[in-house]
Design a protein around this motif. Structure first.
Motif, PDB file in Angstrom:
ATOM      1  N   THR A  86     -22.540  -3.184  31.503  1.00  9.64           N
ATOM      2  CA  THR A  86     -21.337  -2.542  30.978  1.00  9.64           C
ATOM      3  C   THR A  86     -20.163  -2.944  31.854  1.00  9.64           C
ATOM      4  N   ILE A  87     -19.071  -3.368  31.227  1.00  9.88           N
ATOM      5  CA  ILE A  87     -17.869  -3.779  31.940  1.00  9.88           C
ATOM      6  C   ILE A  87     -16.849  -2.663  31.771  1.00  9.88           C
ATOM      7  N   ARG A  88     -16.364  -2.134  32.889  1.00  8.99           N
ATOM      8  CA  ARG A  88     -15.440  -0.997  32.859  1.00  8.99           C
ATOM      9  C   ARG A  88     -14.174  -1.304  33.647  1.00  8.99           C
ATOM     10  N   SER A  89     -13.088  -0.662  33.215  1.00 10.24           N
ATOM     11  CA  SER A  89     -11.842  -0.754  33.975  1.00 10.24           C
ATOM     12  C   SER A  89     -11.942   0.188  35.166  1.00 10.24           C
ATOM     13  N   ILE A  98     -12.226  -4.271  38.078  1.00  4.27           N
ATOM     14  CA  ILE A  98     -13.084  -4.294  36.904  1.00  4.27           C
ATOM     15  C   ILE A  98     -14.496  -4.156  37.443  1.00  4.27           C
ATOM     16  N   VAL A  99     -15.232  -3.205  36.922  1.00 13.44           N
ATOM     17  CA  VAL A  99     -16.551  -2.878  37.448  1.00 13.44           C
ATOM     18  C   VAL A  99     -17.627  -3.326  36.473  1.00 13.44           C
ATOM     19  N   LEU A 100     -18.631  -4.053  36.987  1.00 11.73           N
ATOM     20  CA  LEU A 100     -19.810  -4.405  36.201  1.00 11.73           C
ATOM     21  C   LEU A 100     -20.920  -3.463  36.618  1.00 11.73           C
ATOM     22  N   MET A 113     -12.776   3.668  34.611  1.00 10.02           N
ATOM     23  CA  MET A 113     -14.101   3.790  33.997  1.00 10.02           C
ATOM     24  C   MET A 113     -14.083   3.695  32.464  1.00 10.02           C
ATOM     25  N   ARG A 114     -12.981   3.241  31.885  1.00  9.47           N
ATOM     26  CA  ARG A 114     -12.913   2.977  30.445  1.00  9.47           C
ATOM     27  C   ARG A 114     -13.745   1.735  30.155  1.00  9.47           C
ATOM     28  N   VAL A 115     -14.577   1.781  29.122  1.00 13.27           N
ATOM     29  CA  VAL A 115     -15.434   0.642  28.789  1.00 13.27           C
ATOM     30  C   VAL A 115     -14.592  -0.479  28.196  1.00 13.27           C
ATOM     31  N   ILE A 116     -14.663  -1.655  28.813  1.00 12.85           N
ATOM     32  CA  ILE A 116     -13.980  -2.850  28.327  1.00 12.85           C
ATOM     33  C   ILE A 116     -14.906  -3.635  27.423  1.00 12.85           C
ATOM     34  N   GLY A 117     -16.179  -3.684  27.794  1.00 19.90           N
ATOM     35  CA  GLY A 117     -17.173  -4.417  27.015  1.00 19.90           C
ATOM     36  C   GLY A 117     -18.568  -4.026  27.435  1.00 19.90           C
ATOM     37  N   SER A 118     -19.530  -4.428  26.615  1.00 17.84           N
ATOM     38  CA  SER A 118     -20.914  -4.110  26.901  1.00 17.84           C
ATOM     39  C   SER A 118     -21.787  -5.268  26.433  1.00 17.84           C
ATOM     40  N   ILE A 119     -22.677  -5.704  27.287  1.00 14.93           N
ATOM     41  CA  ILE A 119     -23.613  -6.770  26.949  1.00 14.93           C
ATOM     42  C   ILE A 119     -24.984  -6.108  26.869  1.00 14.93           C
ATOM     43  N   PRO A 120     -25.645  -6.145  25.701  1.00 14.08           N
ATOM     44  CA  PRO A 120     -26.951  -5.489  25.610  1.00 14.08           C
ATOM     45  C   PRO A 120     -28.016  -6.243  26.390  1.00 14.08           C
ATOM     46  N   ALA A 121     -29.083  -5.546  26.723  1.00 14.77           N
ATOM     47  CA  ALA A 121     -30.209  -6.177  27.392  1.00 14.77           C
ATOM     48  C   ALA A 121     -30.790  -7.236  26.464  1.00 14.77           C
ATOM     49  N   ALA A 122     -31.150  -8.357  27.035  1.00 13.48           N
ATOM     50  CA  ALA A 122     -31.754  -9.433  26.252  1.00 13.48           C
ATOM     51  C   ALA A 122     -33.135  -8.991  25.785  1.00 13.48           C
TER      52      ALA A 122
END
Length: 69
Positions: free
Chosen positions: A51-54, A8-10, A57-66
């Motif tokens: 961005t969290i990817r499998s 899992i890639v951040l 490289m499929r997107v698992i989740g995304s955390i926006p910039a604060a």
């Protein structure tokens, strides 16, 4: 044959980084829950989008910039 767990890639990015003065940070995890916890912490503490990817490289989740108000 021993199989490795899928990675899992951040992908930590700074929107202003592409002016030539920034960087992209990539971290690899094998546990999705741990990856999500770290992604939230990185986004909160750095103000960067994560961005969290499998492994494929499929997107698992995304955390926006604060944002600051």
């Amino acid at each position: 044959m021993i199989q490795k767990p899928p990675l899992i890639v951040l992908d930590v990015s700074n929107p202003a980084a592409f002016s030539g003065k920034g960087s992209i940070i990539v971290l690899e995890y094998t546990n999705e829950d741990a990856a999500m916890r770290v992604a939230r912490k990185i986004a909160r503490e750095t103000g960067r989008a994560v961005t969290i990817r499998s492994e494929d490289m499929r997107v698992i989740g995304s955390i926006p910039a604060a944002t600051t108000h």
